[in-house]
Motif scaffolding. Structure first.
Motif, PDB file in Angstrom:
ATOM      1  N   GLU A 256       2.232  -0.872  -0.493  1.00 25.86           N
ATOM      2  CA  GLU A 256       2.892   0.177   0.274  1.00 25.86           C
ATOM      3  C   GLU A 256       3.750   1.052  -0.639  1.00 25.86           C
ATOM      4  N   ALA A 257       4.401   0.435  -1.605  1.00 26.15           N
ATOM      5  CA  ALA A 257       5.235   1.190  -2.550  1.00 26.15           C
ATOM      6  C   ALA A 257       4.373   2.111  -3.413  1.00 26.15           C
ATOM      7  N   PHE A 258       3.178   1.657  -3.800  1.00 23.74           N
ATOM      8  CA  PHE A 258       2.283   2.500  -4.596  1.00 23.74           C
ATOM      9  C   PHE A 258       1.826   3.703  -3.767  1.00 23.74           C
ATOM     10  N   ILE A 259       1.486   3.471  -2.513  1.00 25.22           N
ATOM     11  CA  ILE A 259       1.075   4.575  -1.635  1.00 25.22           C
ATOM     12  C   ILE A 259       2.219   5.580  -1.477  1.00 25.22           C
ATOM     13  N   GLU A 260       3.437   5.083  -1.363  1.00 23.73           N
ATOM     14  CA  GLU A 260       4.604   5.962  -1.266  1.00 23.73           C
ATOM     15  C   GLU A 260       4.734   6.831  -2.512  1.00 23.73           C
TER      16      GLU A 260
END
Length: 279
Positions: A256-260
């Motif tokens: 999720e952090a990478f997508i952000e």
């Protein structure tokens, strides 16, 4: 006032005058109380800031071949921002990647070169949440440096004797090329159909083909190895790129952090410099 200073003053005051000693003790007690209150509030405040767990482990990203350069850059940036993490990529044709995801290949994130390909994964119930379009991409004609064949339009690719390469129609860049040809009322028989856009571009770089219909981002990434030719029909075949967290992601929190990061202003700048269009 420090505790050591108070202790010294207590000794002096007691020796000279009891009342003064009491006053000093009272002042020190007040200072100590205030100091203790500040100390208590300090760690509590910092404790709440550090309560969120640090990210760690590997994030596995399945991404369309045209994202290779920009996502590699973002992966390195992510690792710098989150020490203890590692981003690994599987780049390829979106249809092949989708087949891998639906077949059970372990992955955290899927970034496709078309909404249609993402639907294959969502329809199979492998996506957690709703995919988000993060960029768009447009086609260009990649020619040999200097454009020796004088290619100036999509119609020029139909010239006799010209060796042209397209992506397979099952791949988003191939589907987009067919849509552009239909928009121009053109028919084209390529010398080969490639399984992803990088393979099509490589044919031109190696001079095994005179031209290929690829994404503008691939022309940018190739630098001086090819020359790009824009054509108006490409406006009828712009691809949306969706990204999604996968339902069985082994490292969902870091994913999720990478997508952000990809969707952040910083990520969008990297993608813009690579030639992608705003979503």
């Amino acid at each position: 006032m420090t505790r050591s200073a108070c202790r010294t003053r207590r000794t002096l005051r007691v020796a000279g005058a009891g009342v003064a000693a009491l006053l000093t003790l009272s002042a020190c007690s007040s200072d100590d109380s205030s100091s203790g209150s500040d100390a208590a509030s300090g760690p509590a405040s910092s404790g709440s800031t550090s309560s969120s767990p640090e990210l760690s482990g590997t994030v596995t990203v399945f991404a369309a071949a045209s994202l290779k350069e920009s996502f590699t850059t973002l992966g390195e940036e992510f690792e710098e921002q989150h020490p203890g993490t590692k981003v690994t990529f599987n780049f390829g044709g979106s249809d092949s990647l989708a087949a891998g995801v639906t077949g059970g290949a372990p992955a955290d994130v899927f970034a496709a070169a078309s909404a249609r390909t993402m639907e294959v994964v969502t329809d199979a119930d492998h996506v957690d949440g709703t995919p988000a379009t993060f960029v768009r991409n447009q086609l260009e004609i990649a020619t040999l440096p200097g454009n020796p064949d004088g290619i100036a339009s999509l119609k020029d690719l139909t010239k006799s004797g010209l060796k042209v390469v397209l992506c397979d129609e099952e791949v988003p860049c191939g589907a987009a090329a067919q849509k552009a040809l239909e928009a121009g009322g053109l028919e084209l028989t390529p010398v080969s159909y490639e399984q992803d856009v990088k393979s099509a571009l490589t044919k031109v770089e190696l001079k095994e083909a005179d031209a290929a219909v690829v994404y503008r981002t691939d022309v940018v990434a190739a630098g001086g190895k090819v020359e790009g030719v824009e054509f108006p029909e490409s406006a009828d075949a712009v691809n949306d790129y969706p990204i999604a967290l996968l339902k069985d992601a082994p490292n969902a929190e870091a994913a999720e952090a990478f997508i952000e990061l990809v969707r952040s202003a910083e990520g969008q700048q990297v993608l813009d410099e690579a030639g992608f269009l705003k979503p």
